[in-house]
Write an enzyme that holds these catalytic residues in place. Structure first.
Site, PDB file in Angstrom:
ATOM      1  CB  THR A 177      -0.878   0.037   1.271  1.00 32.83           C
ATOM      2  OG1 THR A 177      -1.505  -1.226   1.458  1.00 32.83           O
ATOM      3  CG2 THR A 177      -1.958   1.092   1.189  1.00 32.83           C
ATOM      4  CB  VAL A 206     -13.169  -3.600  -1.298  1.00 30.38           C
ATOM      5  CG1 VAL A 206     -12.840  -2.193  -0.806  1.00 30.38           C
ATOM      6  CG2 VAL A 206     -13.779  -3.543  -2.695  1.00 30.38           C
TER       7      VAL A 206
END
Length: 310
Positions: A177, A206
């Site tokens: 990330t 998600v």
């Protein structure tokens, strides 16, 4: 507020390449990417710009660097496609914008910001998210732009392991990330996070990144937070909001609150990873509970740094 200085912290993911497998050349490349992104964000703050603009620019720089799992370097789903999530949150009023499972916009974080600024909603998915991005005039790229051999190879290795009934214990497969948190000279806070998700994730999965309060959070009264790690656990323990809640209700410092969430809430529950956070006074915290976290930070008139391992 008397203190008119800015602070900025960025991350390029936790669960980094194991130190035993890191080469000096690759380490230099990661640190260069972090410093480039830090400078992109700091340039905004140095010129008196907003925290929101600063975190957007910093994350765009990280999305453009294929070493990191966001934008150009996004990982692949089990079906061999890239699905990207991103979120921005403004500490002034808790406005937020997010996109999930999208492919096409060069910088997903800009698509997330378009949701915040152009709609009454927090999160858009699918064709309508892409339509909004086009309406906002955002740059789109094709599959060749987003393809990186290393991510494709990682997918093939993971699928081959699963075919044998095995799972990789490499934390880098599920921790990629990028994110940024900032406090500007007006004392406003903002956070932005972007990701390609987990290698070989199910299509449509998600993670915590586009969920305000989980992987992204900002409010001027306490702090701004961007997380990286095992997203499902960050969601279930509402990691970002919990840091702020401990400051708000228990009177903990940023360092105390962020460290507790990472070490005591996430860590024991398979939530390996870390967070970057900045508080209303410009203090910065960068705790993580795994071998490393790609990170860099700067405080105006104070220290700056970039690091990977503990």
């Amino acid at each position: 507020m008397t203190d008119k200085t800015y602070s900025l912290a960025i991350h390029g993911g936790a669960g980094t390449i194991l130190k035993s497998k890191m080469t000096p050349e690759r380490e230099d490349a990661y640190l260069a990417g972090l410093r480039t992104a830090l400078e992109a964000g700091e340039a905004v703050l140095r010129d008196g710009g907003s925290a929101m603009d600063a975190v957007t620019e910093a994350v765009c720089a990280l999305e453009d660097e294929p070493l990191f799992n966001a934008g150009r370097g996004a990982v692949y789903t089990t079906e061999g496609v890239q699905e990207m999530d991103a979120c921005v949150m403004d500490g002034q009023d808790r406005r937020a914008g997010a996109v999930a499972g999208i492919f096409g916009p060069k910088n997903p974080v800009r698509a997330a910001r378009a949701v915040m600024e152009r709609t009454p909603h927090v999160c858009l998915i699918g064709p309508n998210a892409l339509a909004l991005a086009r309406e906002a005039g955002l740059e789109f790229e094709d599959r060749d732009y987003f393809f990186t051999q290393a991510r494709w190879d990682a997918l093939q290795e993971t699928l081959a392991m699963r075919a044998k009934g095995e799972e990789s214990d490499d934390p880098a497969r599920r921790h990629g990330t990028v994110g940024a948190v900032a406090r500007d000279r007006n004392g406003d806070l903002a956070a932005a996070t972007s990701t390609g998700g987990m290698t070989a994730k199910l299509p449509g999965r998600v993670g915590d990144t586009p969920m305000p309060g989980a992987g992204t959070f900002a409010e001027n009264a306490t702090c701004a937070v961007s997380g990286t790690g095992h997203g499902e656990i960050f969601i279930r323990w509402t990691a970002g909001a919990e840091v702020a809640a401990r400051m708000r209700h228990r009177g903990e410092t940023l360092e105390e609150a962020a460290r507790h969430v990472v070490m005591n809430d996430l860590g024991p529950n398979d939530g390996s990873g870390g967070v970057i956070a900045v508080d209303r006074d410009g203090n910065i915290a960068l705790p993580f509970n795994c071998e490393g976290m790609y990170r860099a930070f700067v405080r105006e008139g104070g220290e700056r740094g970039a690091a990977i391992y503990a």
